[in-house]
Motif scaffolding. Structure first.
Motif, PDB file in Angstrom:
ATOM      1  N   LEU A 131       0.838  -1.176   0.000  1.00  0.00           N
ATOM      2  CA  LEU A 131       0.000   0.000   0.000  1.00  0.00           C
ATOM      3  C   LEU A 131       0.880   1.234   0.000  1.00  0.00           C
ATOM      4  CD1 LEU A 131      -2.980   1.099   0.447  1.00  0.00           C
ATOM      5  CD2 LEU A 131      -2.372   1.167   2.881  1.00  0.00           C
ATOM      6  N   ALA A 132       0.503   2.235  -0.792  1.00  0.00           N
ATOM      7  CA  ALA A 132       1.159   3.533  -0.751  1.00  0.00           C
ATOM      8  C   ALA A 132       0.276   4.476   0.038  1.00  0.00           C
ATOM      9  CB  ALA A 132       1.371   4.058  -2.170  1.00  0.00           C
ATOM     10  N   GLN A 133       0.881   5.177   0.989  1.00  0.00           N
ATOM     11  CA  GLN A 133       0.080   6.044   1.843  1.00  0.00           C
ATOM     12  C   GLN A 133       0.832   7.334   2.114  1.00  0.00           C
ATOM     13  OE1 GLN A 133      -1.612   4.085   5.163  1.00  0.00           O
ATOM     14  NE2 GLN A 133      -2.699   5.884   5.923  1.00  0.00           N
ATOM     15  N   GLU A 134       0.132   8.460   2.008  1.00  0.00           N
ATOM     16  CA  GLU A 134       0.675   9.780   2.300  1.00  0.00           C
ATOM     17  C   GLU A 134      -0.434  10.589   2.958  1.00  0.00           C
ATOM     18  OE1 GLU A 134       3.506  12.893   2.350  1.00  0.00           O
ATOM     19  OE2 GLU A 134       3.703  10.765   1.906  1.00  0.00           O
ATOM     20  N   GLY A 135      -0.417  10.650   4.285  1.00  0.00           N
ATOM     21  CA  GLY A 135      -1.498  11.331   4.984  1.00  0.00           C
ATOM     22  C   GLY A 135      -2.809  10.596   4.771  1.00  0.00           C
ATOM     23  N   ASP A 136      -3.812  11.299   4.259  1.00  0.00           N
ATOM     24  CA  ASP A 136      -5.115  10.691   3.992  1.00  0.00           C
ATOM     25  C   ASP A 136      -5.170  10.014   2.626  1.00  0.00           C
ATOM     26  OD1 ASP A 136      -6.056  11.570   6.420  1.00  0.00           O
ATOM     27  OD2 ASP A 136      -6.814  13.468   5.608  1.00  0.00           O
ATOM     28  N   VAL A 137      -4.068  10.096   1.852  1.00  0.00           N
ATOM     29  CA  VAL A 137      -4.041   9.498   0.509  1.00  0.00           C
ATOM     30  C   VAL A 137      -3.444   8.102   0.607  1.00  0.00           C
ATOM     31  CG1 VAL A 137      -3.141   9.685  -1.829  1.00  0.00           C
ATOM     32  CG2 VAL A 137      -3.812  11.748  -0.571  1.00  0.00           C
ATOM     33  N   ALA A 138      -4.172   7.097   0.149  1.00  0.00           N
ATOM     34  CA  ALA A 138      -3.675   5.724   0.178  1.00  0.00           C
ATOM     35  C   ALA A 138      -4.298   4.954  -0.977  1.00  0.00           C
ATOM     36  CB  ALA A 138      -4.006   5.052   1.510  1.00  0.00           C
ATOM     37  N   TRP A 139      -3.464   4.190  -1.673  1.00  0.00           N
ATOM     38  CA  TRP A 139      -4.003   3.375  -2.757  1.00  0.00           C
ATOM     39  C   TRP A 139      -3.160   2.126  -2.955  1.00  0.00           C
ATOM     40  CZ3 TRP A 139      -0.463   7.109  -3.819  1.00  0.00           C
ATOM     41  CH2 TRP A 139       0.468   6.878  -4.839  1.00  0.00           C
ATOM     42  N   ALA A 140      -3.727   1.141  -3.669  1.00  0.00           N
ATOM     43  CA  ALA A 140      -3.050  -0.115  -3.950  1.00  0.00           C
ATOM     44  C   ALA A 140      -3.318  -0.491  -5.401  1.00  0.00           C
ATOM     45  CB  ALA A 140      -3.545  -1.218  -3.014  1.00  0.00           C
ATOM     46  N   VAL A 141      -2.472  -1.363  -5.928  1.00  0.00           N
ATOM     47  CA  VAL A 141      -2.651  -1.849  -7.303  1.00  0.00           C
ATOM     48  C   VAL A 141      -2.573  -3.369  -7.302  1.00  0.00           C
ATOM     49  CG1 VAL A 141      -1.784   0.230  -8.434  1.00  0.00           C
ATOM     50  CG2 VAL A 141      -0.179  -1.584  -7.803  1.00  0.00           C
ATOM     51  N   ARG A 142      -3.234  -3.993  -8.271  1.00  0.00           N
ATOM     52  CA  ARG A 142      -3.169  -5.441  -8.421  1.00  0.00           C
ATOM     53  C   ARG A 142      -3.457  -5.783  -9.880  1.00  0.00           C
ATOM     54  NH1 ARG A 142      -8.389  -5.139  -5.690  1.00  0.00           N
ATOM     55  NH2 ARG A 142     -10.049  -5.794  -7.127  1.00  0.00           N
ATOM     56  N   THR A 143      -3.167  -7.019 -10.241  1.00  0.00           N
ATOM     57  CA  THR A 143      -3.477  -7.488 -11.583  1.00  0.00           C
ATOM     58  C   THR A 143      -4.974  -7.765 -11.694  1.00  0.00           C
ATOM     59  OG1 THR A 143      -3.047  -9.779 -10.946  1.00  0.00           O
ATOM     60  CG2 THR A 143      -1.194  -8.546 -11.866  1.00  0.00           C
ATOM     61  N   ALA A 144      -5.511  -7.589 -12.889  1.00  0.00           N
ATOM     62  CA  ALA A 144      -6.931  -7.878 -13.118  1.00  0.00           C
ATOM     63  C   ALA A 144      -7.149  -9.377 -13.240  1.00  0.00           C
ATOM     64  CB  ALA A 144      -7.407  -7.176 -14.385  1.00  0.00           C
ATOM     65  N   SER A 145      -8.371  -9.810 -12.923  1.00  0.00           N
ATOM     66  CA  SER A 145      -8.751 -11.214 -13.073  1.00  0.00           C
ATOM     67  C   SER A 145      -9.320 -11.407 -14.480  1.00  0.00           C
ATOM     68  CB  SER A 145      -9.795 -11.584 -12.016  1.00  0.00           C
ATOM     69  OG  SER A 145     -10.222 -12.927 -12.191  1.00  0.00           O
ATOM     70  N   ASN A 146      -8.646 -12.224 -15.286  1.00  0.00           N
ATOM     71  CA  ASN A 146      -9.078 -12.444 -16.674  1.00  0.00           C
ATOM     72  C   ASN A 146      -8.535 -13.787 -17.152  1.00  0.00           C
ATOM     73  OD1 ASN A 146      -6.321 -11.898 -17.222  1.00  0.00           O
ATOM     74  ND2 ASN A 146      -6.775  -9.709 -17.520  1.00  0.00           N
ATOM     75  N   THR A 147      -8.426 -13.967 -18.457  1.00  0.00           N
ATOM     76  CA  THR A 147      -7.981 -15.246 -18.996  1.00  0.00           C
ATOM     77  C   THR A 147      -6.534 -15.563 -18.633  1.00  0.00           C
ATOM     78  OG1 THR A 147      -7.391 -14.152 -21.077  1.00  0.00           O
ATOM     79  CG2 THR A 147      -9.588 -15.143 -20.924  1.00  0.00           C
ATOM     80  N   TYR A 148      -5.755 -14.563 -18.225  1.00  0.00           N
ATOM     81  CA  TYR A 148      -4.369 -14.805 -17.813  1.00  0.00           C
ATOM     82  C   TYR A 148      -4.278 -15.377 -16.403  1.00  0.00           C
ATOM     83  CZ  TYR A 148      -2.703 -12.152 -21.870  1.00  0.00           C
ATOM     84  OH  TYR A 148      -2.429 -11.720 -23.145  1.00  0.00           O
ATOM     85  N   GLY A 149      -5.333 -15.225 -15.613  1.00  0.00           N
ATOM     86  CA  GLY A 149      -5.324 -15.728 -14.249  1.00  0.00           C
ATOM     87  C   GLY A 149      -6.061 -14.810 -13.314  1.00  0.00           C
ATOM     88  N   SER A 150      -6.311 -15.302 -12.098  1.00  0.00           N
ATOM     89  CA  SER A 150      -7.078 -14.524 -11.131  1.00  0.00           C
ATOM     90  C   SER A 150      -6.268 -14.140  -9.902  1.00  0.00           C
ATOM     91  CB  SER A 150      -8.317 -15.319 -10.683  1.00  0.00           C
ATOM     92  OG  SER A 150      -7.934 -16.556 -10.103  1.00  0.00           O
ATOM     93  N   ASP A 151      -5.082 -14.657  -9.758  1.00  0.00           N
ATOM     94  CA  ASP A 151      -4.276 -14.364  -8.570  1.00  0.00           C
ATOM     95  C   ASP A 151      -2.810 -14.271  -8.960  1.00  0.00           C
ATOM     96  OD1 ASP A 151      -3.668 -13.859  -5.940  1.00  0.00           O
ATOM     97  OD2 ASP A 151      -3.556 -15.982  -5.398  1.00  0.00           O
TER      98      ASP A 151
END
Length: 341
Positions: free
Chosen positions: A23-43
């Motif tokens: 997680l990236a967090q700076e004060g009240d700003v926080a976000w995360a990234v992940r791969t999408a679930s599709n034909t390439y896989g779900s995890d």
């Protein structure tokens, strides 16, 4: 729970990709990234593609806003590199990319994510028709611009996911050992310490690591000493170099040491299986003389030379004395003969 992959960095120094929840967090700003679930896989922990020259692949990045307000982020791609610490990192935004960073095109350059929501950002990997076969590594990034663009030190917070791309064609892994050197430092004791240094150079077109072995021997292979616990090198991208230093203790003063580094390249295929290739070796030499022998080698010739000089001087003096005695005897004989006349 889906796996997330993150990267947090400053503009001038990219800190590197990490796998697992992040997680990236700076004060009240926080976000995360992940791969999408599709034909390439779900995890998936990262993106991995095999694309022929001229081909393409389509996928998506999921951005989650964990903050209390809407979040606006930049989205872009960058080439990978190995840092001095052996970690995979991505080029700063102001440095041009020539591989993954140039071939990955997000559907949008910016994304706004409402508080507590997720947004999926599609992207396309387009491999040029003249692309060289082999492995390419980079990543797709989300970036939060600094709040004050006039600040003297601008810090860009970034989160990204690794992309490994194998361009179809002949895979030619190759690893070279360059600039091998060995130094030996002994004492009056029978053994000393050596240090072997060399550079691993990935001269092929595949991402590679290696098993390493270092051996020191004296003349005719005597007094063999094997290095232990050599740290594994990182996964080197094509064209990259990695400097290795191997300390070796308890090395006999064998007069002339030979250091041999043996590297077994390791290549991982698309299924994740690792293959060991034919080992490559390199050697270097160094003097390893104990103090007693060094003194003997220096003092011995000096003593011999001194003895020769003294012997010659003694002979000259003895010859001079003999000549003086003969001359005195001849003079005495001549005086006796003159008196008799």
């Amino acid at each position: 729970m889906r796996r997330t992959v993150a990267l947090l960095a400053a503009v001038s120094t990219v800190l590197g990709l990490t796998a697992g929840p992040a997680l990236a967090q700076e004060g009240d700003v926080a976000w995360a990234v992940r791969t999408a679930s599709n034909t390439y896989g779900s995890d998936r922990s990262s993106y991995s593609y095999a694309v022929n020259p001229g081909g393409s692949a389509r996928d998506s990045l999921v951005v989650a806003n964990r903050g209390a307000g809407p979040l606006r982020l930049s989205v872009y791609a960058a080439d990978g590199l190995t840092t001095a610490a052996g970690q995979l990192d991505l080029l700063p935004r102001d440095r041009p990319s020539r591989g993954v960073g140039a071939w990955v095109e997000p559907a949008t350059g910016t994304v706004t994510v409402p508080a507590g929501r997720t947004v999926e950002v599609p992207f396309t990997v387009s491999v040029p028709a003249d692309a060289t076969p082999g492995d390419y590594v980079g990543g797709i990034l989300t970036s939060l611009a600094p709040p004050d663009p006039t600040a003297r030190v601008a810090v860009e917070r970034r989160l990204g996911i690794k992309i490994k791309l194998r361009v179809g064609g002949d895979l030619a892994p190759a690893l070279a050992v360059e600039d091998l050197r060995v130094d030996w430092h002994g004492s009056a004791a029978a053994e000393g310490d050596a240090r072997v240094t060399y550079t691993l150079h990935n001269t092929g077109n595949a991402v590679q690591s290696a098993r390493q072995a270092v051996t020191l021997t004296g003349p005719f292979g005597w007094f063999r000493t094997d290095a232990t616990a050599i740290a594994a090198p990182p996964q080197l991208l094509p064209g990259e170099r990695w400097r290795v230093t191997v300390p070796v203790a308890g090395v006999a003063p064998a007069v002339l040491l030979t250091a041999t580094a043996t590297l077994t390249p390791l290549v991982t295929d698309e299924s994740g299986s690792t293959t060991a290739l034919r080992p490559v070796t390199a050697s270097a030499h160094a003097w390893a003389l104990p103090w007693a022998l060094t003194v003997l080698l220096i003092a011995g010739p000096a003593a011999v030379a001194g003895g020769v000089v003294l012997t010659r001087r003694h002979r000259r003096r003895r010859t001079a004395r003999e000549q003086a005695r003969i001359q005195a005897a001849v003079a005495e004989a001549l005086r006796g003969k003159a008196e008799a006349v």
